[in-house]
Write a protein that holds these residues in place. Structure first.
Motif, PDB file in Angstrom:
ATOM      1  N   SER A 138       0.743  -1.210   0.136  1.00  0.00           N
ATOM      2  CA  SER A 138      -0.091  -0.176   0.030  1.00  0.00           C
ATOM      3  C   SER A 138       0.801   1.165  -0.111  1.00  0.00           C
ATOM      4  CB  SER A 138      -0.883  -0.085   1.252  1.00  0.00           C
ATOM      5  OG  SER A 138      -0.248   0.127   2.328  1.00  0.00           O
ATOM      6  N   LEU A 139       2.163   1.249   0.237  1.00  0.00           N
ATOM      7  CA  LEU A 139       3.114   2.424  -0.034  1.00  0.00           C
ATOM      8  C   LEU A 139       3.249   2.805  -1.325  1.00  0.00           C
ATOM      9  CD1 LEU A 139       5.519   1.197   2.906  1.00  0.00           C
ATOM     10  CD2 LEU A 139       3.550   2.830   3.233  1.00  0.00           C
ATOM     11  N   GLU A 140       3.018   1.985  -2.269  1.00  0.00           N
ATOM     12  CA  GLU A 140       3.291   2.283  -3.488  1.00  0.00           C
ATOM     13  C   GLU A 140       2.895   3.739  -3.878  1.00  0.00           C
ATOM     14  OE1 GLU A 140       2.907  -0.934  -6.360  1.00  0.00           O
ATOM     15  OE2 GLU A 140       3.740  -2.273  -5.276  1.00  0.00           O
ATOM     16  N   GLY A 141       3.620   4.622  -4.548  1.00  0.00           N
ATOM     17  CA  GLY A 141       3.008   5.845  -4.972  1.00  0.00           C
ATOM     18  C   GLY A 141       3.082   6.891  -3.673  1.00  0.00           C
ATOM     19  N   ALA A 142       3.214   6.441  -2.540  1.00  0.00           N
ATOM     20  CA  ALA A 142       3.265   7.486  -1.389  1.00  0.00           C
ATOM     21  C   ALA A 142       4.441   8.400  -1.623  1.00  0.00           C
ATOM     22  CB  ALA A 142       3.155   6.606  -0.239  1.00  0.00           C
ATOM     23  N   ARG A 143       4.266   9.626  -0.952  1.00  0.00           N
ATOM     24  CA  ARG A 143       5.290  10.621  -0.370  1.00  0.00           C
ATOM     25  C   ARG A 143       6.051  10.138   0.657  1.00  0.00           C
ATOM     26  NH1 ARG A 143       2.027  16.046  -0.319  1.00  0.00           N
ATOM     27  NH2 ARG A 143       0.638  14.497   0.816  1.00  0.00           N
ATOM     28  N   ILE A 159      10.627   1.614  -3.251  1.00  0.00           N
ATOM     29  CA  ILE A 159       9.259   1.213  -3.271  1.00  0.00           C
ATOM     30  C   ILE A 159       8.767   1.854  -4.883  1.00  0.00           C
ATOM     31  CG2 ILE A 159       6.993   1.841  -2.540  1.00  0.00           C
ATOM     32  CD1 ILE A 159       8.425   1.761   0.283  1.00  0.00           C
ATOM     33  N   PRO A 160       7.956   1.117  -5.529  1.00  0.00           N
ATOM     34  CA  PRO A 160       7.564   1.773  -6.947  1.00  0.00           C
ATOM     35  C   PRO A 160       6.958   3.013  -6.836  1.00  0.00           C
ATOM     36  CG  PRO A 160       7.356  -0.588  -6.773  1.00  0.00           C
ATOM     37  CD  PRO A 160       7.541  -0.193  -5.425  1.00  0.00           C
ATOM     38  N   ASN A 161       6.977   4.008  -7.668  1.00  0.00           N
ATOM     39  CA  ASN A 161       6.497   5.246  -7.870  1.00  0.00           C
ATOM     40  C   ASN A 161       6.600   6.011  -6.447  1.00  0.00           C
ATOM     41  OD1 ASN A 161       5.651   4.347 -10.451  1.00  0.00           O
ATOM     42  ND2 ASN A 161       3.852   3.258  -9.477  1.00  0.00           N
ATOM     43  N   SER A 162       7.479   5.796  -5.896  1.00  0.00           N
ATOM     44  CA  SER A 162       7.830   6.701  -4.504  1.00  0.00           C
ATOM     45  C   SER A 162       8.280   8.064  -4.982  1.00  0.00           C
ATOM     46  CB  SER A 162       8.464   6.078  -3.799  1.00  0.00           C
ATOM     47  OG  SER A 162      10.162   5.687  -4.182  1.00  0.00           O
ATOM     48  N   ASN A 163       7.810   8.980  -3.892  1.00  0.00           N
ATOM     49  CA  ASN A 163       8.409  10.361  -4.072  1.00  0.00           C
ATOM     50  C   ASN A 163       8.822  10.642  -2.797  1.00  0.00           C
ATOM     51  OD1 ASN A 163       8.726  13.112  -4.707  1.00  0.00           O
ATOM     52  ND2 ASN A 163       6.714  13.638  -4.562  1.00  0.00           N
TER      53      ASN A 163
END
Length: 482
Positions: A138-143, A159-163
């Motif tokens: 659920s952390l994918e794409g999180a800041r 982690i994928p798509n992380s910022n």
């Protein structure tokens, strides 16, 4: 004129080098210097004990045992986490204990002891959002908010798509979370538990892992004797279960510090912690004053070199001005403080700060002086020469006094800039105003008050200086009206 300038420069160099002689005298004692980033509660953090700011934590207790076994006095140097490796490799500290993971990348530049502790990672989120980030998936794409140059930074980037937002201090990361600039903060579980505000934050069930959750002591490459001594101490502490005892005691200290959190307005905050700021003001004034003095003298010399008929002097002065004005002062400071030791040239943090400020300011002042000199009617120089004065005497008695009077406002602005830019010396451990403000941010959980007080102090200093320069300018211009 040249004789006076030379005399002043020699006098100033004596003052600057005196700091080195003092440091050398202190270095004769048998000491061992620990490098740490004291914002990592309960590993290492600031706490006021008996009215004195003290760095405590279970890493510090381990360091004390290492020093005791060596028969040496422990000296603790607080720095930002990402500055610890440069401090170590440049020889300014002897070893690092700061919740540091012995990663393969770090092993390329330093050596590590045996592991002394292992901790799990934790995910901190705002209350009410724990169900949204309760698994690693659920952390994918999180800041993400993580400490700079840490193992958590690697976890977030994997982690994928992380910022990823990387900052030096844990309190800054938690402030980013509280103000919704990041979605989650990754930290070791003891760090998360000790630092977070449990009224607004919570640790989720997500359990991120890394290739290395162990912590070890870092030493310079090839320092086998120190590494052997450290390993012997760690083996003893682990065998006697002393490390866990230190962890528990540090947790109690951290819990006591959290309970001391209080709400103060800006003035109350300054008054309570005025001793910190007064100490910072002393260092800021010292560094700024010497930076201004050296910058003024060197800038005048550079300006005269650039305007001379000697092509070599002119080229050197022009190259100096372009390089110093074209590169950030922070980079110049790091090059002076961390790169010169490779050539066996070591300055104390105060000396490095003064040198960086002086060299940078001299480049700007040189152009101000040159503009002032060129602004004086060339006919005055020709008239002086026709009366039998040498070019040097004419420059000293006629041209320079008028040039300096004309550019006094610009010189004053540069002096004010130096005072404000002196805050960068906090990056190399000089205990100036900004350094003290960062200590208070970590030790009081106050996000803004330490910085607001620092800003007010800088404003008062620069405002007073600008008014004094205004008085001087009016006095110098009074003769023009007679």
């Amino acid at each position: 004129m040249r004789k006076k300038i030379t005399t002043w420069m020699l006098l100033c160099m004596v003052v600057l080098l005196s700091f080195g002689s003092i440091a050398s005298a202190e270095a004769e004692k048998k000491t061992v210097i620990l490098g740490t980033s004291a914002d990592y509660m309960p590993y290492e953090f600031h706490k006021t004990i008996d009215g004195v700011d003290t760095i405590v934590g279970f890493d510090i207790e381990i360091a004390k045992e290492i020093a005791k076994d060596m028969g040496a006095e422990l000296v603790i140097k607080d720095a930002s986490f990402d500055a610890l490796l440069p401090e170590l490799t440049s020889g300014r500290i002897d070893f690092v204990i700061s919740g540091m993971n012995p990663t393969e990348e770090r092993r390329k530049s330093i050596d590590f002891s045996i592991p002394y502790y292992e901790a799990n990672q934790a995910i901190i989120v705002r209350k009410g959002e724990e169900s949204k980030y309760n698994t690693v998936e659920s952390l994918e794409g999180a800041r993400f908010g993580v400490q700079k140059s840490s193992i958590q930074e690697r976890i977030a980037e994997s982690i994928p798509n992380s910022n990823v937002v990387s900052l030096d201090k844990i309190p800054d990361l938690l402030l980013q979370l509280e103000t919704e600039r990041v979605d989650v903060v990754i930290a070791e579980y003891p760090i998360a538990k000790a630092n977070m505000n449990e009224e607004t934050m919570v640790i989720t069930d997500a359990k991120p892992t890394s290739e290395n959750d162990e912590y070890a002591v870092g030493v310079r490459k090839g320092n086998e004797e120190l590494l052997k001594s450290i390993n012997a101490t760690l083996e003893r502490l682990i065998k006697d279960d002393q490390v866990q005892k230190f962890v528990d005691e540090a947790g109690d200290l951290a819990a006591g510090r959290v309970s001391e959190k209080e709400q103060l307005n800006t003035f109350e905050f300054f008054w309570k912690y005025r001793d910190y700021y007064l100490k910072g003001i002393q260092y800021t004034l010292l560094i700024s004053a010497l930076g201004v003095l050296f910058g003024f003298l060197l800038g005048l010399v550079i300006a005269l070199m650039r305007m001379s008929g000697n092509s070599i002097f002119k080229f050197i002065a022009t190259a100096y001005i372009e390089i110093m004005r074209g590169t950030p002062m922070l980079v110049q400071l790091f090059l002076i403080h961390y790169s010169l030791p490779a050539f066996d040239i070591k300055f104390t943090p105060i000396q490095s700060g003064i040198l960086a400020l002086s060299l940078n300011s001299a480049a700007y002042l040189a152009e101000i002086f040159r503009a002032g000199i060129q602004g004086v009617d060339r006919g005055q120089l020709e008239a002086a020469r026709s009366l039998g004065m040498t070019k040097k005497k004419a420059m000293r008695h006629i041209i320079l006094p008028q040039a300096l009077k004309g550019v006094l406002p610009a010189i004053g602005n540069e002096f004010i800039v130096i005072i404000k830019e002196s805050s960068i010396v906090s990056f190399i451990g000089v205990m100036d105003i900004m350094y003290q403000a960062q200590i208070l941010r970590g030790s009081t959980f106050a996000a803004l008050n330490p910085l607001l007080v620092a800003a007010v102090i800088y404003f008062i200093m620069t405002f007073v200086l600008s008014k004094l320069l205004g008085v001087l300018e009016r006095k110098l211009s009074a003769s023009d009206n007679r």
